[in-house]
Write a protein that holds these residues in place. Structure first.
Motif, PDB file in Angstrom:
ATOM      1  N   ALA A  40       0.734  -1.187   0.173  1.00  0.00           N
ATOM      2  CA  ALA A  40       0.052   0.126  -0.058  1.00  0.00           C
ATOM      3  C   ALA A  40       0.911   1.374  -0.122  1.00  0.00           C
ATOM      4  N   GLY A  41       0.422   2.194  -0.834  1.00  0.00           N
ATOM      5  CA  GLY A  41       1.208   3.437  -0.996  1.00  0.00           C
ATOM      6  C   GLY A  41       2.376   3.550  -1.918  1.00  0.00           C
ATOM      7  N   ILE A  42       2.792   2.287  -2.548  1.00  0.00           N
ATOM      8  CA  ILE A  42       3.655   2.311  -3.527  1.00  0.00           C
ATOM      9  C   ILE A  42       3.415   1.859  -4.732  1.00  0.00           C
ATOM     10  N   MET A  43       3.539   2.182  -5.949  1.00  0.00           N
ATOM     11  CA  MET A  43       2.980   2.074  -7.052  1.00  0.00           C
ATOM     12  C   MET A  43       4.135   0.870  -7.434  1.00  0.00           C
ATOM     13  N   GLY A  44       4.244  -0.297  -7.440  1.00  0.00           N
ATOM     14  CA  GLY A  44       5.125  -1.358  -7.776  1.00  0.00           C
ATOM     15  C   GLY A  44       6.033  -1.790  -6.660  1.00  0.00           C
TER      16      GLY A  44
END
Length: 171
Positions: A40-44
């Motif tokens: 959650a909170g990180i794209m990738g």
């Protein structure tokens, strides 16, 4: 402005005084230990470096012949190796070349030796690998890098990133 040009020559010493034979040197690669963060909170994914934590630092010395100084480095102990170089730089403010001293100080233990080959009228291509636990680099007498794995020192250009770790551990 000083423009780095090339290393003119260098010498390798054990314990600051014993000249080790004629060798080319492969300096250690400095690679942070990383952990992949995702969620959650990180794209990738992000490979997040652990500050001050670096992987194995291998110093390789490649000799033209089998040499006594190289064999001496096989003793199972830490060796204080010092590499001193004369580095040529072009000083554009005066339009000429200058010499810049570079000193690399290490403490290292032997990992591997390859005695090479014997051929008529040929070099042996002997090689020695050492595990570096301490590395310090000076340019023009100024300390620019210091890594001391056993004492939590990770110094780069005026900042010791290991200092907060030392404080957290009560050192």
């Amino acid at each position: 402005m000083k423009m780095p040009d090339k290393v003119l020559t260098y010498r390798i010493y054990n314990n600051g005084k014993e000249l080790i034979g004629t060798a080319s040197v492969q300096m250690p690669s400095i690679e942070y230990l990383t952990e992949t963060a995702k969620g959650a909170g990180i794209m990738g994914e992000v490979d997040s470096p652990a500050i001050g934590q670096v992987g194995s630092l291998t110093l390789a010395l490649n000799f033209k012949t089998v040499e006594k100084g190289a064999i001496n480095l096989l003793k199972p102990k830490a060796h204080a190796l010092e590499l001193r170089a004369a580095q040529q730089v072009f000083d554009s403010s005066i339009g000429s070349y200058k010499m810049q001293p570079v000193k690399i100080v290490t403490r290292a233990v032997p990992k591997k030796v390859d005695l090479g080959k014997l051929e008529v009228a040929a070099m042996t291509d002997s090689a020695l690998e050492l595990e570096v636990t301490y590395l310090k680099i000076y340019i023009d007498g100024e300390r620019i890098l210091e890594i001391d794995k056993f004492n939590y020192v990770f110094f780069i250009n005026g900042t010791d990133y290991g200092e907060e770790i030392q404080k957290a551990l009560g050192l």
